[in-house]
Design an enzyme around this catalytic site. Structure first.
Site, PDB file in Angstrom:
ATOM      1  N   THR B 335      34.411  53.999  37.374  1.00  0.00           N
ATOM      2  CA  THR B 335      35.635  53.653  36.641  1.00  0.00           C
ATOM      3  C   THR B 335      36.361  52.444  37.271  1.00  0.00           C
ATOM      4  O   THR B 335      36.030  52.016  38.359  1.00  0.00           O
ATOM      5  CB  THR B 335      36.600  54.854  36.622  1.00  0.00           C
ATOM      6  N   SER B 361      44.579  50.750  40.115  1.00  0.00           N
ATOM      7  CA  SER B 361      44.101  50.316  38.813  1.00  0.00           C
ATOM      8  C   SER B 361      43.536  48.920  39.045  1.00  0.00           C
ATOM      9  O   SER B 361      44.284  48.003  39.367  1.00  0.00           O
ATOM     10  CB  SER B 361      45.250  50.290  37.819  1.00  0.00           C
ATOM     11  N   ARG B 362      42.206  48.807  38.941  1.00  0.00           N
ATOM     12  CA  ARG B 362      41.591  47.544  39.361  1.00  0.00           C
ATOM     13  C   ARG B 362      41.780  46.409  38.359  1.00  0.00           C
ATOM     14  O   ARG B 362      41.750  45.253  38.725  1.00  0.00           O
ATOM     15  CB  ARG B 362      40.091  47.751  39.621  1.00  0.00           C
ATOM     16  N   VAL B 363      41.923  46.738  37.087  1.00  0.00           N
ATOM     17  CA  VAL B 363      42.061  45.657  36.104  1.00  0.00           C
ATOM     18  C   VAL B 363      43.371  45.705  35.337  1.00  0.00           C
ATOM     19  O   VAL B 363      43.719  44.778  34.631  1.00  0.00           O
ATOM     20  CB  VAL B 363      40.888  45.659  35.084  1.00  0.00           C
TER      21      VAL B 363
END
Lengths: 138, 500
Positions: B335, B361-363
């Site tokens: 994810t 939250s990476r993006v």
């Protein structure tokens, strides 16, 4: 080290076929005795039924014989069976067709032909079933 | 009237033409626990649908030399040894149409809510290869969850895959449900896939969604705990097939898998029954692929390929907070971030019990609206520093002013981020509250009065900073004029604020 591969019933049946293929008379008898001895030694007699069935299939395939199970309500007349033989020879590119006929009044009419794991169901029972499905959908 | 029916029937029968074709058949050798071993079926494909004599559907999973291992997707008690099995030549598919919205369906797409059949003219395969690189677009539009801590610190974008992970009873489903409830008028179709959940829990959830008016844009796919493992195994794929149907129309979709731990367990059961070799924790070797191929289907497509997006929120239940177990680590790596929920925080009264330090939250930050980015920029850092200092603060009161200030600010931030269930907050209100917090307007308000202050401030600002509100909701940008208006409004409010 060589990879140990599992020997399947199919492998054994094929080996038996290749071993006995061109033999006749006493040679064949001797070879078959050897096969039995091998099966006993390897404790494979309990699997003999499956091996025999597979052997039958291999022989039929190699010799171009199609074995068909035909179910119908009444016994087939000669015209129908000739037509059927012609059709099956063409479809499976076979030299010979062997019939195994079965009478079943539950089919209501028509034919059902089984060749190996392929089924052509031309019976009334099947058609009525299809009609039922179709009417259910609309 | 009856004449009319007879006429119609005659016409339909005349139109009917029966199709005669050679069918591949096999015979059942053994049947147990939702699995059948079938002989014959020589030309069958992997994942091909088969049918049994009483109309049961199955899927061929194990293709061996003489036999085929089939998982049965219906009641398997009527299937006997020797029964004829027909190959259909089709990969498993589900019927689908727009009418599915607002309905509860099972893992085969058949309605189970007692509201009649769903008329559908199309079918969608449940297994599909994920969209390729050229068809994709990076995440840039937000999914507003209405949960302050998520929208501010761990923002989620359309097309993102954000894992919700935590022990039992930490509010994982609550986050998912609140997110669905907040999507009214946001042009986002929601799909909730329930895997191995209690039917009573699902019923409660459905009622909640109906009360909140959320069923108007939601589909529930249910594979309850009482069903055999094969249905639990295919349920998420059914869910994503429904999502793809809507994405292909250029729509945005949110899909929630609740939960993938039970999905992995169902797949382990099937694999062990099919005698596939077990690996770590007795899961089969392809359990990573099981989830990666599912979650890769969540994406945002570019305009040339029709647009639309699928945002996925998979849920994983951990045992005693152990995120290093096999399935959690797998899904974390697949994810684009995780929301980590903790039991300790939950019982401390910090709800949603999000551990801000471990959640990422990476993006999502590129999808956050400008105004929120501006006000929430330092919030994560503030909270992290607060947690660090909190431990020291217990030793004594010999703290310098800067540390004390930071502690006070942290306490207030924690208080602000607390939020009850089923109470999503509008993004504009979140911006106002967080602006007041980060600019220090709440520093002199007692911690126990913070909630009261927040509520009154939001009500006041809605009335007195209309221009600012309009700007945020329409253009989503942050201007100096807007900030000045907001600042003035907060100052005016503060001078008149008298806690009860």
């Amino acid at each position: 080290m060589a990879i140990k591969k599992t020997v399947t019933n199919n492998d054994i049946a094929r080996a038996i076929y290749l071993y006995t293929k061109d033999k006749t008379g006493t040679h064949l008898k001797e070879s078959l005795q050897n096969v039995i001895k091998f099966l006993v030694r390897q404790r494979l007699l309990s699997k003999s039924k499956e091996i025999l069935e597979l052997l039958n299939k291999i022989i039929n395939k190699e010799e171009g014989i199609v074995s068909a199970k035909v179910s119908s309500v009444e016994k087939l007349n000669s015209k129908t069976s000739e037509g059927l033989i012609h059709f099956l020879k063409k479809r499976y590119e076979a030299k010979d067709v062997v019939f195994e006929e079965k009478l079943d009044s539950g089919l209501l009419g028509g034919l059902r032909v089984e060749v190996n794991d392929e089924v052509m169901d031309l019976t009334m029972k099947n058609k009525i079933g299809q009609l039922q499905e179709y009417l259910k959908r609309i | 009237m009856s004449n009319h029916i007879v006429e119609n029937l005659r016409k339909e029968i005349e139109d009917f033409s029966s199709q005669i074709k050679a069918e591949k058949v096999g015979h059942v050798l053994e049947v147990f626990d939702g699995i059948a071993k079938v002989s014959g079926l020589s030309d069958i494909k992997s994942s091909e649908m088969v049918t049994f004599p009483h109309g049961e559907t199955g899927v061929a999973l194990n293709l061996e030399e003489d036999t085929v291992g089939v998982i049965i997707l219906d009641d398997f008690t009527k299937i006997q040894e020797g029964d004829e099995v027909k190959a259909t030549g089709k990969i498993l598919e589900i019927p689908i149409s727009d009418n599915i919205i607002g309905r509860v369906v099972n893992a085969l797409g058949v309605p189970i809510d007692g509201k009649g059949v769903i008329k559908s003219d199309k079918t969608y395969p449940i297994e599909k290869v994920a969209p390729g690189v050229v068809t994709r677009l990076s995440v840039s539009e937000p999914v507003a969850t209405g949960i302050k801590v998520i929208d501010a610190i761990i923002p989620i974008g359309r097309g993102q895959r954000e894992l919700i992970i935590g022990d039992r009873q930490t509010g994982k489903t609550a986050i998912a449900i609140d997110t669905i409830l907040n999507q009214k008028g946001q042009n986002l179709i929601c799909i909730y896939v329930s895997i191995g959940q209690k039917d009573s829990k699902l019923r409660k959830l459905q009622t909640r969604l109906e009360e909140g008016g959320a069923m108007a844009y939601t589909v529930i796919v249910s594979a309850g705990a009482s069903l055999p493992a094969p249905l639990l195994y295919i349920a998420p794929y059914t869910g994503v097939a429904i999502a793809e149907y809507f994405m292909d129309q250029g729509k945005d979709v949110l899909i929630i898998y609740d939960d993938l731990s039970k999905h992995a367990v169902a797949y382990r059961e099937i694999s062990l029954l099919l005698r596939r070799p077990p690996g770590r924790e007795a899961f089969p070797g392809d359990v990573f692929y099981l989830h990666s191929r599912l979650l890769e289907r969540a994406c945002r497509r570019n305009k040339e390929y029709g647009g639309g997006s699928i945002t996925a929120l998979p849920i994983i239940e951990t045992q005693a907070g152990d995120v290093t177990a096999y399935i959690p680590t797998n899904v974390i790596s697949i994810t684009d971030g995780q929301i980590f929920l903790e039991t300790d925080l939950f019982y401390k009264g910090i709800r949603p019990a999000v551990n801000v330090g471990l959640s990422v939250s990476r993006v999502g930050s590129s999808a956050q609206i400008k105004a929120m980015k501006k006000v929430a920029g330092t919030l994560k850092l503030d909270l992290a520093q607060y947690r660090e200092l909190e431990a020291f603060a217990q030793f004594g009161s010999d703290l310098d002013d800067a540390t004390k200030k930071q502690l006070e600010r942290g306490k207030r931030a924690v208080e602000i981020l607390k939020q009850p269930q089923y109470a999503p907050v509008k993004i504009e209100n979140q911006v106002v509250t967080l602006y007041a917090l980060t600019k220090g307007y709440m520093d002199d308000i007692p911690v126990e009065k913070i909630k009261e202050f927040e509520e009154s401030l939001v009500g006041y600002a809605e009335q007195h900073a209309k221009k600012f509100y309009k700007e945020i909701s329409e253009t989503k940008i942050w201007t100096d004029a807007g900030e000045a208006e907001l600042k003035k409004t907060i100052e005016n409010f503060k001078s008149s604020f008298k806690p009860l």
